[in-house]
Design a protein around this motif. Structure first.
Motif, PDB file in Angstrom:
ATOM      1  N   SER A 181     -22.482  21.697  -9.286  1.00 35.22           N
ATOM      2  CA  SER A 181     -21.790  22.406  -8.429  1.00 35.22           C
ATOM      3  C   SER A 181     -21.569  21.939  -6.892  1.00 35.22           C
ATOM      4  N   LYS A 182     -23.041  21.834  -6.508  1.00 32.84           N
ATOM      5  CA  LYS A 182     -23.472  21.526  -5.310  1.00 32.84           C
ATOM      6  C   LYS A 182     -22.782  19.964  -4.956  1.00 32.84           C
ATOM      7  N   GLU A 183     -23.033  19.121  -6.115  1.00 32.09           N
ATOM      8  CA  GLU A 183     -22.752  17.718  -6.215  1.00 32.09           C
ATOM      9  C   GLU A 183     -21.237  17.606  -6.121  1.00 32.09           C
ATOM     10  N   MET A 184     -20.544  18.331  -6.794  1.00 32.30           N
ATOM     11  CA  MET A 184     -19.049  18.113  -7.052  1.00 32.30           C
ATOM     12  C   MET A 184     -18.205  18.874  -5.957  1.00 32.30           C
ATOM     13  N   ASN A 185     -19.062  19.875  -5.113  1.00 29.70           N
ATOM     14  CA  ASN A 185     -18.499  20.609  -4.297  1.00 29.70           C
ATOM     15  C   ASN A 185     -17.471  21.536  -4.891  1.00 29.70           C
ATOM     16  N   VAL A 186     -17.788  22.206  -5.912  1.00 29.35           N
ATOM     17  CA  VAL A 186     -16.984  23.290  -6.782  1.00 29.35           C
ATOM     18  C   VAL A 186     -17.893  24.459  -6.780  1.00 29.35           C
ATOM     19  N   PRO A 187     -17.198  25.590  -6.680  1.00 32.68           N
ATOM     20  CA  PRO A 187     -18.265  26.878  -6.747  1.00 32.68           C
ATOM     21  C   PRO A 187     -18.726  27.033  -8.099  1.00 32.68           C
ATOM     22  N   VAL A 188     -19.951  27.699  -8.339  1.00 31.15           N
ATOM     23  CA  VAL A 188     -20.759  27.544  -9.387  1.00 31.15           C
ATOM     24  C   VAL A 188     -19.869  28.489 -10.571  1.00 31.15           C
ATOM     25  N   ARG A 189     -19.056  29.670  -9.959  1.00 32.90           N
ATOM     26  CA  ARG A 189     -18.430  30.369 -11.019  1.00 32.90           C
ATOM     27  C   ARG A 189     -17.102  29.525 -11.442  1.00 32.90           C
ATOM     28  N   GLU A 190     -16.660  28.611 -10.778  1.00 33.82           N
ATOM     29  CA  GLU A 190     -15.456  27.955 -11.213  1.00 33.82           C
ATOM     30  C   GLU A 190     -15.777  26.881 -12.066  1.00 33.82           C
ATOM     31  N   LEU A 191     -16.924  26.336 -11.692  1.00 33.28           N
ATOM     32  CA  LEU A 191     -17.513  25.250 -12.602  1.00 33.28           C
ATOM     33  C   LEU A 191     -17.973  26.060 -14.118  1.00 33.28           C
ATOM     34  N   SER A 192     -18.644  27.120 -14.029  1.00 31.91           N
ATOM     35  CA  SER A 192     -18.891  27.712 -15.359  1.00 31.91           C
ATOM     36  C   SER A 192     -17.735  27.949 -16.185  1.00 31.91           C
ATOM     37  N   VAL A 193     -16.798  28.722 -15.509  1.00 29.95           N
ATOM     38  CA  VAL A 193     -15.668  28.767 -16.131  1.00 29.95           C
ATOM     39  C   VAL A 193     -14.822  27.866 -16.865  1.00 29.95           C
ATOM     40  N   ILE A 209     -16.078  24.795 -17.686  1.00 26.76           N
ATOM     41  CA  ILE A 209     -16.979  24.413 -18.873  1.00 26.76           C
ATOM     42  C   ILE A 209     -16.864  25.327 -20.119  1.00 26.76           C
ATOM     43  N   ASN A 210     -16.904  26.750 -19.900  1.00 33.30           N
ATOM     44  CA  ASN A 210     -17.046  27.612 -20.957  1.00 33.30           C
ATOM     45  C   ASN A 210     -15.624  27.761 -21.602  1.00 33.30           C
ATOM     46  N   HIS A 211     -14.481  27.763 -20.736  1.00 32.31           N
ATOM     47  CA  HIS A 211     -13.144  27.943 -21.243  1.00 32.31           C
ATOM     48  C   HIS A 211     -12.335  26.539 -21.588  1.00 32.31           C
ATOM     49  N   GLN A 212     -12.612  25.508 -20.799  1.00 31.90           N
ATOM     50  CA  GLN A 212     -11.954  24.266 -21.146  1.00 31.90           C
ATOM     51  C   GLN A 212     -12.538  23.559 -21.963  1.00 31.90           C
ATOM     52  N   LEU A 213     -13.862  23.659 -22.193  1.00 28.37           N
ATOM     53  CA  LEU A 213     -14.513  22.900 -23.141  1.00 28.37           C
ATOM     54  C   LEU A 213     -15.322  23.514 -24.280  1.00 28.37           C
ATOM     55  N   GLY A 214     -15.360  24.891 -24.092  1.00 25.48           N
ATOM     56  CA  GLY A 214     -15.602  25.899 -25.184  1.00 25.48           C
ATOM     57  C   GLY A 214     -17.089  25.766 -25.451  1.00 25.48           C
ATOM     58  N   GLN A 215     -17.830  25.511 -24.189  1.00 28.20           N
ATOM     59  CA  GLN A 215     -19.172  25.383 -24.338  1.00 28.20           C
ATOM     60  C   GLN A 215     -20.111  26.013 -23.008  1.00 28.20           C
ATOM     61  N   HIS A 216     -21.376  26.382 -23.446  1.00 29.74           N
ATOM     62  CA  HIS A 216     -22.120  26.957 -22.302  1.00 29.74           C
ATOM     63  C   HIS A 216     -22.681  25.717 -21.483  1.00 29.74           C
ATOM     64  N   PHE A 217     -23.166  25.899 -20.261  1.00 31.20           N
ATOM     65  CA  PHE A 217     -23.591  24.740 -19.471  1.00 31.20           C
ATOM     66  C   PHE A 217     -24.620  24.206 -20.234  1.00 31.20           C
TER      67      PHE A 217
END
Length: 105
Positions: A18-30, A32-40
């Motif tokens: 998230s830091k490398e991509m400059n995307v909030p952790v929560r957004e990145l988690s959501v 990955i979970n919802h768009q890719l159907g996977q846990h981190f």
């Protein structure tokens, strides 16, 4: 993930990405979970397993041990590597390597 291969770092966390991509952790988690159907960690392990499969396919690396490969691609333990590999491919790393050797005969 493909170009810089952060998954090779066994200590990689979602916070690092998230830091490398400059995307909030929560957004990145959501995402990955919802768009890719996977846990981190499943997401990261997919890249690790794909990398391991490439090494196992490489005829010049037949002497490289499974243990060396699992550390090289970012795993810390043989059991977690074997579990993730079997989940992804349906085979253990050893079975996968043997199946490649039979195909080349």
């Amino acid at each position: 993930m493909v170009d810089e291969k952060p998954f090779l770092d066994p200590a990689l966390t979602i916070q690092d990405i998230s830091k490398e991509m400059n995307v909030p952790v929560r957004e990145l988690s959501v995402l990955i979970n919802h768009q890719l159907g996977q846990h981190f960690y499943d997401f990261v392990n997919t890249y690790r397993i794909e990398n391991a499969m490439e090494i196992l396919k490489d005829p010049s690396k037949t002497k490289v041990t499974i243990l060396e490969i699992l550390y090289e691609v970012g795993f810390n333990s043989k059991s977690s590597f074997n579990t993730a590999f079997k989940k992804h491919t349906g085979n253990t790393p050893t079975e996968y390597r043997k199946s490649l050797q039979y195909k080349s005969l």
